[in-house]
Motif scaffolding. Structure first.
Motif, PDB file in Angstrom:
ATOM      1  N   SER A  21       0.856  -1.395  -0.265  1.00  0.00           N
ATOM      2  CA  SER A  21       0.044  -0.131   0.200  1.00  0.00           C
ATOM      3  C   SER A  21       0.815   0.681   0.280  1.00  0.00           C
ATOM      4  O   SER A  21       1.894   1.569   0.615  1.00  0.00           O
ATOM      5  N   CYS A  22       0.052   2.410  -1.028  1.00  0.00           N
ATOM      6  CA  CYS A  22       1.058   3.287  -0.304  1.00  0.00           C
ATOM      7  C   CYS A  22       0.137   4.700   0.106  1.00  0.00           C
ATOM      8  O   CYS A  22      -1.137   4.765  -0.989  1.00  0.00           O
ATOM      9  N   ALA A  23       0.409   4.596   1.193  1.00  0.00           N
ATOM     10  CA  ALA A  23      -1.000   5.836   1.556  1.00  0.00           C
ATOM     11  C   ALA A  23      -0.477   7.620   1.160  1.00  0.00           C
ATOM     12  O   ALA A  23       1.119   7.923   1.694  1.00  0.00           O
ATOM     13  N   ALA A  24      -1.022   8.730   0.747  1.00  0.00           N
ATOM     14  CA  ALA A  24      -0.557   9.900  -0.030  1.00  0.00           C
ATOM     15  C   ALA A  24      -1.120  10.923   1.094  1.00  0.00           C
ATOM     16  O   ALA A  24      -2.028  10.806   1.301  1.00  0.00           O
ATOM     17  N   SER A  25      -0.524  11.697   1.843  1.00  0.00           N
ATOM     18  CA  SER A  25      -1.400  12.939   1.984  1.00  0.00           C
ATOM     19  C   SER A  25      -0.860  14.060   1.584  1.00  0.00           C
ATOM     20  O   SER A  25       0.120  14.077   0.703  1.00  0.00           O
ATOM     21  N   GLY A  26      -1.387  15.587   1.177  1.00  0.00           N
ATOM     22  CA  GLY A  26      -1.085  16.668   1.472  1.00  0.00           C
ATOM     23  C   GLY A  26      -1.698  17.306  -0.187  1.00  0.00           C
ATOM     24  O   GLY A  26      -3.414  16.823  -0.216  1.00  0.00           O
TER      25      GLY A  26
END
Length: 124
Positions: A21-26
């Motif tokens: 998984s690759c969780a993104a924020s911003g």
């Protein structure tokens, strides 16, 4: 600015499966196409595959085609890499990255934000 955090790596036997998984924020995640890369010891970064902003279009390297699947959930700001039928040669650190609007999908310079990577080790 976008922050990416990969997870889901580990040790698995050949023939097994893992889901990264690759969780993104911003910034707005759905504005970005995403790529997965990997780097094996002593080797250059290798593009594993990409997924478009909407998730409709994907691309896979020949080395993983038919075994790996990239998907994304824009509501969860997450992109996934499902890896099946793993082989020892899949052993590497896996990275997700946001694709710039321009540039070849194969070049690291075409991606602007990168995660820290997650180790995948496949034993024979």
């Amino acid at each position: 600015q976008v922050q990416l955090v990969e997870s889901g790596g580990g040790l698995v036997q050949a023939g097994g499966s893992l889901r990264l998984s690759c969780a993104a924020s911003g910034r707005t995640f759905s504005n970005y196409a995403m790529g997965w890369f990997r780097q094996a010891p002593g080797k250059e970064h290798e593009l594993v595959g990409t997924i478009s902003e909407s998730g409709v279009n994907t691309y896979y390297a020949d080395s993983v085609k038919g075994r790996f699947t990239i998907s994304r959930d824009n509501a969860k700001n997450t992109v996934y890499l499902q890896m099946n039928s793993l082989k020892p040669e899949d052993t590497a650190v896996y990275y997700c990255a946001t694709k710039r609007a321009y540039g070849s999908i194969y070049l690291r310079g075409s991606y602007d934000y990168w995660g820290q990577g997650t180790q995948v080790t496949v034993s024979s």
